[in-house]
Design an enzyme around this catalytic site. Structure first.
Site, PDB file in Angstrom:
ATOM      1  N   HIS A  61       0.828  -1.217   0.000  1.00  0.00           N
ATOM      2  CA  HIS A  61       0.000   0.000   0.000  1.00  0.00           C
ATOM      3  C   HIS A  61       0.862   1.267   0.000  1.00  0.00           C
ATOM      4  O   HIS A  61       1.226   1.778   1.060  1.00  0.00           O
ATOM      5  CB  HIS A  61      -0.897  -0.047   1.248  1.00  0.00           C
ATOM      6  CG  HIS A  61      -2.032   0.920   1.235  1.00  0.00           C
ATOM      7  ND1 HIS A  61      -3.281   0.606   1.706  1.00  0.00           N
ATOM      8  CD2 HIS A  61      -2.123   2.213   0.830  1.00  0.00           C
ATOM      9  CE1 HIS A  61      -4.095   1.635   1.591  1.00  0.00           C
ATOM     10  NE2 HIS A  61      -3.403   2.643   1.060  1.00  0.00           N
ATOM     11  N   HIS A  63       1.427   5.180  -2.048  1.00  0.00           N
ATOM     12  CA  HIS A  63       0.929   6.177  -3.012  1.00  0.00           C
ATOM     13  C   HIS A  63       2.138   6.804  -3.682  1.00  0.00           C
ATOM     14  O   HIS A  63       2.911   7.508  -3.034  1.00  0.00           O
ATOM     15  CB  HIS A  63       0.082   7.234  -2.298  1.00  0.00           C
ATOM     16  CG  HIS A  63      -1.160   6.670  -1.664  1.00  0.00           C
ATOM     17  ND1 HIS A  63      -2.358   6.546  -2.345  1.00  0.00           N
ATOM     18  CD2 HIS A  63      -1.387   6.153  -0.432  1.00  0.00           C
ATOM     19  CE1 HIS A  63      -3.264   5.996  -1.547  1.00  0.00           C
ATOM     20  NE2 HIS A  63      -2.701   5.742  -0.373  1.00  0.00           N
ATOM     21  N   ARG A  65       1.908   8.776  -6.506  1.00  0.00           N
ATOM     22  CA  ARG A  65       1.477  10.116  -6.978  1.00  0.00           C
ATOM     23  C   ARG A  65       1.713  10.415  -8.449  1.00  0.00           C
ATOM     24  O   ARG A  65       1.278  11.454  -8.929  1.00  0.00           O
ATOM     25  CB  ARG A  65       2.138  11.232  -6.151  1.00  0.00           C
ATOM     26  CG  ARG A  65       1.933  11.134  -4.650  1.00  0.00           C
ATOM     27  CD  ARG A  65       0.486  11.175  -4.248  1.00  0.00           C
ATOM     28  NE  ARG A  65       0.321  11.327  -2.807  1.00  0.00           N
ATOM     29  CZ  ARG A  65      -0.748  10.905  -2.149  1.00  0.00           C
ATOM     30  NH1 ARG A  65      -1.737  10.297  -2.791  1.00  0.00           N
ATOM     31  NH2 ARG A  65      -0.846  11.088  -0.848  1.00  0.00           N
ATOM     32  N   ASP A 153      -8.849   3.057  -3.134  1.00  0.00           N
ATOM     33  CA  ASP A 153      -8.271   3.600  -1.905  1.00  0.00           C
ATOM     34  C   ASP A 153      -8.212   5.124  -1.892  1.00  0.00           C
ATOM     35  O   ASP A 153      -7.927   5.770  -2.890  1.00  0.00           O
ATOM     36  CB  ASP A 153      -6.866   3.056  -1.676  1.00  0.00           C
ATOM     37  CG  ASP A 153      -6.334   3.545  -0.340  1.00  0.00           C
ATOM     38  OD1 ASP A 153      -6.962   3.228   0.682  1.00  0.00           O
ATOM     39  OD2 ASP A 153      -5.344   4.285  -0.330  1.00  0.00           O
ATOM     40  N   HIS A 180     -10.818   0.165   1.210  1.00  0.00           N
ATOM     41  CA  HIS A 180     -10.621   1.352   2.065  1.00  0.00           C
ATOM     42  C   HIS A 180     -11.928   1.473   2.838  1.00  0.00           C
ATOM     43  O   HIS A 180     -12.920   1.995   2.330  1.00  0.00           O
ATOM     44  CB  HIS A 180     -10.343   2.590   1.202  1.00  0.00           C
ATOM     45  CG  HIS A 180     -10.379   3.884   1.959  1.00  0.00           C
ATOM     46  ND1 HIS A 180      -9.247   4.588   2.302  1.00  0.00           N
ATOM     47  CD2 HIS A 180     -11.404   4.606   2.454  1.00  0.00           C
ATOM     48  CE1 HIS A 180      -9.583   5.682   2.973  1.00  0.00           C
ATOM     49  NE2 HIS A 180     -10.890   5.718   3.073  1.00  0.00           N
ATOM     50  N   ASP A 306       1.001   2.613   3.779  1.00  0.00           N
ATOM     51  CA  ASP A 306       0.096   3.693   3.367  1.00  0.00           C
ATOM     52  C   ASP A 306       0.883   4.998   3.170  1.00  0.00           C
ATOM     53  O   ASP A 306       0.404   6.084   3.492  1.00  0.00           O
ATOM     54  CB  ASP A 306      -1.057   3.898   4.351  1.00  0.00           C
ATOM     55  CG  ASP A 306      -2.210   4.679   3.703  1.00  0.00           C
ATOM     56  OD1 ASP A 306      -2.143   4.945   2.492  1.00  0.00           O
ATOM     57  OD2 ASP A 306      -3.174   5.015   4.419  1.00  0.00           O
ATOM     58  N   HIS A 310       2.575  14.310   0.862  1.00  0.00           N
ATOM     59  CA  HIS A 310       1.935  15.594   0.556  1.00  0.00           C
ATOM     60  C   HIS A 310       2.981  16.682   0.753  1.00  0.00           C
ATOM     61  O   HIS A 310       3.879  16.531   1.591  1.00  0.00           O
ATOM     62  CB  HIS A 310       0.747  15.858   1.484  1.00  0.00           C
ATOM     63  CG  HIS A 310      -0.396  14.904   1.285  1.00  0.00           C
ATOM     64  ND1 HIS A 310      -1.156  14.885   0.134  1.00  0.00           N
ATOM     65  CD2 HIS A 310      -0.894  13.924   2.083  1.00  0.00           C
ATOM     66  CE1 HIS A 310      -2.077  13.936   0.232  1.00  0.00           C
ATOM     67  NE2 HIS A 310      -1.935  13.324   1.401  1.00  0.00           N
TER      68      HIS A 310
HETATM   69  O1  DOR Z   1      -4.427   9.293   4.835  1.00  0.00           O
HETATM   70  C1  DOR Z   1      -4.659   8.859   3.718  1.00  0.00           C
HETATM   71  N1  DOR Z   1      -4.043   9.362   2.635  1.00  0.00           N
HETATM   72  N2  DOR Z   1      -5.546   7.882   3.600  1.00  0.00           N
HETATM   73  C2  DOR Z   1      -5.961   7.467   2.401  1.00  0.00           C
HETATM   74  O2  DOR Z   1      -6.754   6.580   2.348  1.00  0.00           O
HETATM   75  C3  DOR Z   1      -5.459   8.108   1.161  1.00  0.00           C
HETATM   76  C4  DOR Z   1      -4.146   8.725   1.376  1.00  0.00           C
HETATM   77  C5  DOR Z   1      -3.734   9.661   0.287  1.00  0.00           C
HETATM   78  O3  DOR Z   1      -3.852   9.314  -0.892  1.00  0.00           O
HETATM   79  O4  DOR Z   1      -3.235  10.765   0.597  1.00  0.00           O
HETATM   80 ZN    ZN Z   2      -7.025   4.123   2.307  1.00  0.00          ZN
END
Ligand code: DOR
Ligand code: ZN
Length: 424
Positions: A61, A63, A65, A153, A180, A306, A310
């Site tokens: 899991h 991301h 981006r 998700d 999710h 996860d 950001h």
């Molecule tokens: O905190 C989170 N950020 N939870 C999620 O399910 C998505 C993720 C995101 O893509 O920033």
């Molecule tokens: Zn999630």
């Protein structure tokens, strides 16, 4: 090129190995594991004395981006962070721009990862088109293109009929459905866990039930359809309990949690710390204890990160307006190792939760160090201490609640397909 890893403690739970030995890599594969392998002049040698040699970690899991949010992370920087964290394979979630609901986005990711990536990247395709929860995606096409699972998700599939149909398709295609689990009508505009701390801070809360209701629904739909549902990022005692009982009843469910749900509570939000804002939110001590218990008794199969990068500008907003998510690839191993230090998890179980089970759940030939297997290997110095500093983070984003924390256990080498991709 041959690589000889000398004198490390090789822990390979899949083959019941835990011994000090040498490991020889040839042509990207594990050629031999045994004591005192004879040296040859052409060998590249890593002295792993006092270190752990384990199957490469697998994150179900992440991301990444890219495409669309390259200012937060790219395939290059995200996989670099993964390699620094000891991960040799990561699954990337489809909430990019455009959403990965098509063959073309999947192929873009796979090609980019091949040319610029440091570790193996396995895309997760969307359950519904645009992850909008209405129309099911072309899952067969996604699978053909290389997706290993489906998920919306970041968002739940709120409509139960849509989720039922999605599971029916996914079952036919033998794709796990990653849930999710969040009921948006219960989350409302909550920004942190609903409880004592949210009341004190005057922030709107997200109740446990927002998670628990959806975990229960998706398990019931898995029972109805026979699909394999994988519950993402478990944070509540209730969710652990529901998964445990579902497993006892033989339902095809697996589950993951993340290091932050094992280590932190909603107390971390005090000071309106946006680096402690994520979904699901940090909960309370009773939940941390239950999630740890679930990890120990294998109710929770896997630890994923996860990893949700950001930008600083986004996280510097007022708490209500900052985006949900924290990075996690580079701290995950050391954080879970804390549980081992505290006697709450064995080292063997850590490796099972962070490599062996993820490989099994995804159906990939990874997570072991058997002769003939692909040489995806992580070498860790369990006693090295280090401090989480934003300057040394490889991810493009620095949004971690663990900044300044002193960690024990450091990845020294990450090897993917026999090639050293990280040397820390
Ligand atoms: O905190 C989170 N950020 N939870 C999620 O399910 C998505 C993720 C995101 O893509 O920033
Ligand atoms: Zn999630």
């Amino acid at each position: 090129m041959s690589l000889l890893i000398k004198n490390g403690r090789i822990i390979d739970p899949a083959n019941n190995v835990d011994e000090v030995a040498d490991l020889l890599v040839e042509e990207g594969k594990i050629a031999a594991v045994c004591r005192n392998l004879p040296l040859a002049p052409e060998y590249e040698i890593i002295d792993a004395t006092g270190q752990l040699v384990i199957p490469g970690l697998i994150d179900m899991h992440t991301h990444l981006r890219e495409p669309g949010y390259e200012y937060k992370e790219t395939i290059k920087t995200g996989t670099m962070a993964a390699s620094a964290g000891g991960f040799t394979t990561i699954c990337c979630m489809p909430n990019t721009r455009p959403v990965n609901d098509s063959q073309s986005v999947t192929e873009f990711i796979i090609n980019k990862a091949k040319t610029e990536g440091f570790v193996n990247v396995l895309p997760v395709g969307a359950i519904t088109k645009g992850s909008e929860g209405a129309e099911i995606s072309e899952m067969a096409e996604l699978k053909d293109a290389g997706c290993v699972a489906v998920s919306d998700d970041g968002k739940p599939v709120m409509n139960s009929l849509v989720m039922r149909r999605a599971m029916e398709y996914a079952k036919m295609l033998q794709l796990p459905v990653i849930s999710h689990s969040e009921d948006l009508s219960l989350t409302e505009d909550g920004v942190m866990n609903e409880g004592f701390v949210s009341t004190e801070l005057g922030l709107r809360g997200i109740p446990d039930a927002s998670e628990d209701v959806m975990v229960a629904r998706d398990i019931l739909l898995a029972e109805l359809t026979g699909a394999h549902v994988h519950i993402a990022h478990i944070s509540t005692r209730g969710a652990v309990d529901i998964v445990r009982r579902a497993k006892q009843r033989g339902i095809n469910v697996t589950a993951e949690t993340c290091p932050h749900y094992l280590i932190l509570t909603d107390e971390a939000v005090r000071g309106y710390n946006t680096n402690a804002k994520m979904k699901p939110p940090l909960r309370t001590l009773k939940d941390v204890k239950a999630v740890r218990e679930g990890l120990k008794d294998a109710t929770i199969d896997a630890v994923s990160t996860d990893h949700a990068p950001h930008s600083q500008e986004e996280k510097e907003r007022e708490f209500d307006y900052a985006p949900f998510g924290i990075i996690g690839l580079e701290t995950a191993f050391s954080l879970v190792l804390q549980l081992v230090e505290q006697g709450e998890l064995t080292l063997r179980d850590l490796i099972i939760r962070m490599s062996v089970r993820p490989a099994e759940i995804l159906g990939i030939q990874r997570g072991n160090l058997k002769q003939g297997s692909v040489a995806d290997i992580t070498i860790v110095n369990p006693n090295t201490t280090w401090v989480v500093e934003s300057e040394s983070i490889h991810s493009k984003s620095k949004n971690t609640p663990f900044a300044g924390w002193k960690m024990k256990g450091k990845v020294s080498f990450t090897i993917v397909g026999g090639r050293v991709v990280y040397n820390g």
